[in-house]
Every structure is written in C-alpha cells, then in structure tokens.
Design an enzyme around this catalytic site. Structure first.
Site, short mmCIF file in Angstrom:
data_model
loop_
_atom_site.label_atom_id
_atom_site.label_comp_id
_atom_site.label_asym_id
_atom_site.label_seq_id
_atom_site.Cartn_x
_atom_site.Cartn_y
_atom_site.Cartn_z
N LYS A 45 -93.54 -58.19 -6.35
CA LYS A 45 -93.93 -58.13 -7.77
C LYS A 45 -93.22 -59.29 -8.48
O LYS A 45 -92.04 -59.53 -8.23
CB LYS A 45 -93.52 -56.80 -8.40
N THR A 46 -93.95 -60.00 -9.32
CA THR A 46 -93.33 -61.11 -10.05
C THR A 46 -92.06 -60.62 -10.74
O THR A 46 -92.09 -59.63 -11.49
CB THR A 46 -94.29 -61.69 -11.10
N GLY A 72 -97.27 -55.27 -18.04
CA GLY A 72 -96.16 -55.81 -18.83
C GLY A 72 -94.97 -56.19 -17.98
O GLY A 72 -93.83 -56.10 -18.42
N CYS A 131 -97.41 -67.05 -17.46
CA CYS A 131 -96.18 -66.57 -18.10
C CYS A 131 -96.26 -66.75 -19.59
O CYS A 131 -96.92 -67.64 -20.11
CB CYS A 131 -94.95 -67.25 -17.52
N ASN A 194 -105.16 -65.14 -10.39
CA ASN A 194 -104.61 -63.94 -11.03
C ASN A 194 -105.80 -63.17 -11.63
O ASN A 194 -106.95 -63.60 -11.52
CB ASN A 194 -103.62 -64.39 -12.11
N GLY A 220 -110.55 -56.77 -8.75
CA GLY A 220 -111.53 -56.05 -7.94
C GLY A 220 -112.87 -56.76 -7.85
O GLY A 220 -112.96 -57.98 -8.01
N GLY A 248 -108.60 -62.39 -5.03
CA GLY A 248 -109.58 -61.94 -6.01
C GLY A 248 -110.80 -61.33 -5.37
O GLY A 248 -111.58 -62.01 -4.71
N GLY A 270 -105.48 -57.32 -3.69
CA GLY A 270 -104.82 -56.66 -4.81
C GLY A 270 -105.37 -55.27 -5.06
O GLY A 270 -104.89 -54.28 -4.51
O1 YRO Z 1 -99.09 -57.00 -16.56
C1 YRO Z 1 -98.58 -57.57 -15.59
O2 YRO Z 1 -97.44 -57.30 -15.15
C2 YRO Z 1 -99.41 -58.58 -14.91
N1 YRO Z 1 -100.68 -58.19 -14.56
C3 YRO Z 1 -101.55 -59.08 -13.95
O3 YRO Z 1 -102.70 -58.73 -13.65
N2 YRO Z 1 -101.13 -60.33 -13.67
C4 YRO Z 1 -99.88 -60.75 -13.99
O4 YRO Z 1 -99.55 -61.92 -13.72
C5 YRO Z 1 -98.96 -59.87 -14.65
C6 YRO Z 1 -97.59 -60.34 -15.03
C7 YRO Z 1 -97.57 -61.42 -16.10
C8 YRO Z 1 -97.95 -61.04 -17.51
C9 YRO Z 1 -99.46 -60.87 -17.59
C10 YRO Z 1 -97.28 -59.76 -17.99
C11 YRO Z 1 -97.57 -62.17 -18.43
#
Ligand code: YRO
Length: 311
Positions: A45-46, A72, A131, A194, A220, A248, A270
């Site tokens: 997870k980022t 978020g 970001c 993304n 999806g 994707g 994903g």
């Molecule tokens: O909401 C997320 O944590 C989220 N969801 C996504 O589909 N892609 C993402 O890159 C992220 C994390 C980054 C951000 C959208 C919260 C700025």
C-alpha cells in the site's frame, strides 16, 4: 512448457502477475499472503512518512462492473514497510518486491526517498504520482511542470531503481507531453494506470461511499480500455529502458494477455484481487498460459508489445 516469467530492470520474477497497490497489501500479514502465493511479487500500500487512518467508512464499494474508492491513503507509515522489506532482503528471500511511497507534500516525498537512498534497501520503489499537491492544483501527475520539477529534484540524489505510478490520461497531447518528461529521467519503470479519478456511483438515490460526497477512484471492468490505451501509448513513446507495469481491469488471463500485447512487462491486479484474494494469481496465470500454449508462445517476450493494427 510456457513461462510467465519476466523482469523489471535487473529484477527477475517467476510470474508477471502481482497485486496492484492499495488492495490487500497494508499489513505484513496481507503482504505475506501474497508473498506465499503464486504472485511474482507484491507491492505495498502506498506509504506516507507517518501512519494514516485514512477516510471514514464506507470508503470503498463494489458494483457488478468494478469498484469505487476514496480510501484517503490509510497506511502504517513508511518505516513499517521499509523495515519489513529490509528484513526480507536480509534473510535472502528469493524474490524482490516493490515499495510504494508518496509524500503528503513534495518535501515529505524527498524525505522518504532520501531515507531509502541512505538505507540498505536495494529493491524497486514506486512513487505514486497521484499525490496531493498544493490545494487548488491538480494531483502532481496532472500538473506537468510540477512533475518535471519533482523528478529533476529527485534524481539529483536518488540513484536506486525507481518507477512512477501514473493516473490515466485521455488526450493524445497529454501522452506526448508526459512521455517527453519521463524520457528525460533514468526511470526503471512506469506503472499505468491508477484508478480513473473522481467517478460517482449511486445506489437508489444515494452515493455509496462517504468521503467526498461519494466521489472516488474507479477500478475494475470500467477501466480496462483506458488502461490498455495508456499502456500502449506509453509503450509507443517511452525509451526502451523504461519498462511498463500494466494495471487496470485485469481479472482473467485474457486481460493480462492484452496488457502484455500493449507492451506491459508485468501486470497488476487490483479490484479483482479484492474479490478473489490470493487464489487469483494462480487462476489468471493458468489462463494466460493456456492462451500462450494455444498461440504457440513460450515466453511473454514472444508477444509483448506486438499488438496488431488494421493496415
Ligand atoms: O484513496 C486512496 O488511498 C487511493 N486510492 C486509489 O485508487 N489510488 C490511490 O493512489 C490512492 C492513494 C492516493 C490518494 C488518491 C489518496 C491521493
């Protein structure tokens, strides 16, 4: 016998299929489940510099055609993932993985990447360019000047293999402009795409997720044509040293096959990984191998990027 093995930079993977960041990859327990599955690798997870709880629930919902989320950026903080990957590296785990990171500001991104640069971590890092930037401006990846400046600053000190996660683009000029920027840098890979940002799903008369009055990133089935177009557009434009991870709309071997035809060297799952959990990697790998066998392809290099056009 067919092989779905691949490589990204100098890193070899037994299977080109893996998870997409954000889905079932926040805790070490979830990452270990992927590591012990048939996936070729995992991505975390980022991670932000500090732990985040993320947005209020419900923050993800499914429809018959995919998902919407506004998580978020919930995560355990970047040191949690770096320490875990360093421990795997120390015990010579037989596989490399990807550490996904982003700062809540450009300064925070530099602090994270400087820390990785100065650590013993030798694996791949993916910078999530979706970001937050200054309020009133789009996400970094939709702000071309800021993207160029950020990458310029990063590569003054960052010398380890780095990739960027990109949102989808929808205009040919944007493909051209972003590829021109990316080609200036020694990137190891890009990951495209993304989620499609800020969709809206309605059930009866009401939104289905709480944050942002229901707006969220779409994944999806909805996004496969957009993802394939982005993978192929960048495959046509990027220098060959920048490899492509295709993400994707992948839920079958056929979907993975199409991403590879468009030029992807690795394929991430994903939304469908969210539905099916770790058995999906073996299922999709088997389906991909069956297509390869039928077509007489032994490795993914036999067809990667070789999409046919009509005259
Ligand atoms: O909401 C997320 O944590 C989220 N969801 C996504 O589909 N892609 C993402 O890159 C992220 C994390 C980054 C951000 C959208 C919260 C700025």
């Amino acid at each position: 016998m067919t092989s779905t093995a691949t490589h990204i930079g100098n890193f070899q993977f037994d299977n080109c299929l893996m998870n997409a960041a954000g889905v079932r990859c926040m805790s070490i327990k979830e990452l270990e489940a992927i590591r012990h599955s048939k996936a070729g690798a995992f991505v975390t997870k980022t991670a932000t510099l500090e732990e985040r709880a993320g947005n209020p629930h419900p923050r993800m919902a499914s429809t018959p055609l995919g998902t919407i989320n506004s998580m978020g950026l919930p995560n355990k903080g970047f040191p949690y993932y770096l320490d875990y990957l360093l421990s795997l590296q120390k015990e010579n785990a037989d596989q490399s993985n990807i550490l996904s990171v982003v700062g809540m500001s450009q300064l925070e991104t530099h602090v994270i990447l400087q820390t990785i640069q100065n650590s013993d971590y030798q694996g791949l890092v993916e910078l999530n360019l979706s970001c937050p930037n200054v309020p009133g401006k789009p996400q970094i990846a939709y702000d071309f000047e800021t993207t160029e400046k950020l990458l310029k600053d990063i590569f003054t000190y960052y010398k380890k293999p780095l990739g960027v996660k990109l949102p989808p683009y929808f205009d040919i000029v944007h493909f051209d402009q972003m590829a021109d920027i990316l080609n200036q840098f020694p990137l190891t890979f890009i990951n495209s795409v993304n989620s499609i940002g800020n969709g809206l799903v309605i059930d009866d008369e009401t939104v289905v997720i709480k944050p942002k009055n229901g707006f969220g990133g779409i994944g999806g089935d909805y996004i496969k044509p957009t993802a394939l177009a982005n993978v192929h557009a960048f495959y046509q434009r990027l220098k060959p040293s920048i490899q492509i991870i295709g993400t994707g709309g992948v839920k079958s071997g056929r979907d993975a096959f199409e991403h590879i035809l468009c030029g992807a060297s690795m394929v991430q799952i994903g939304s469908a990984f969210g539905y099916e959990d770790v058995p999906i990697f073996e299922r999709v790998q088997k389906e991909l191998q069956d297509i390869m066998t039928e077509k007489g392809y032994q490795t993914i290099e036999d067809f990667r990027g070789k999409l046919h056009y009509i005259d």
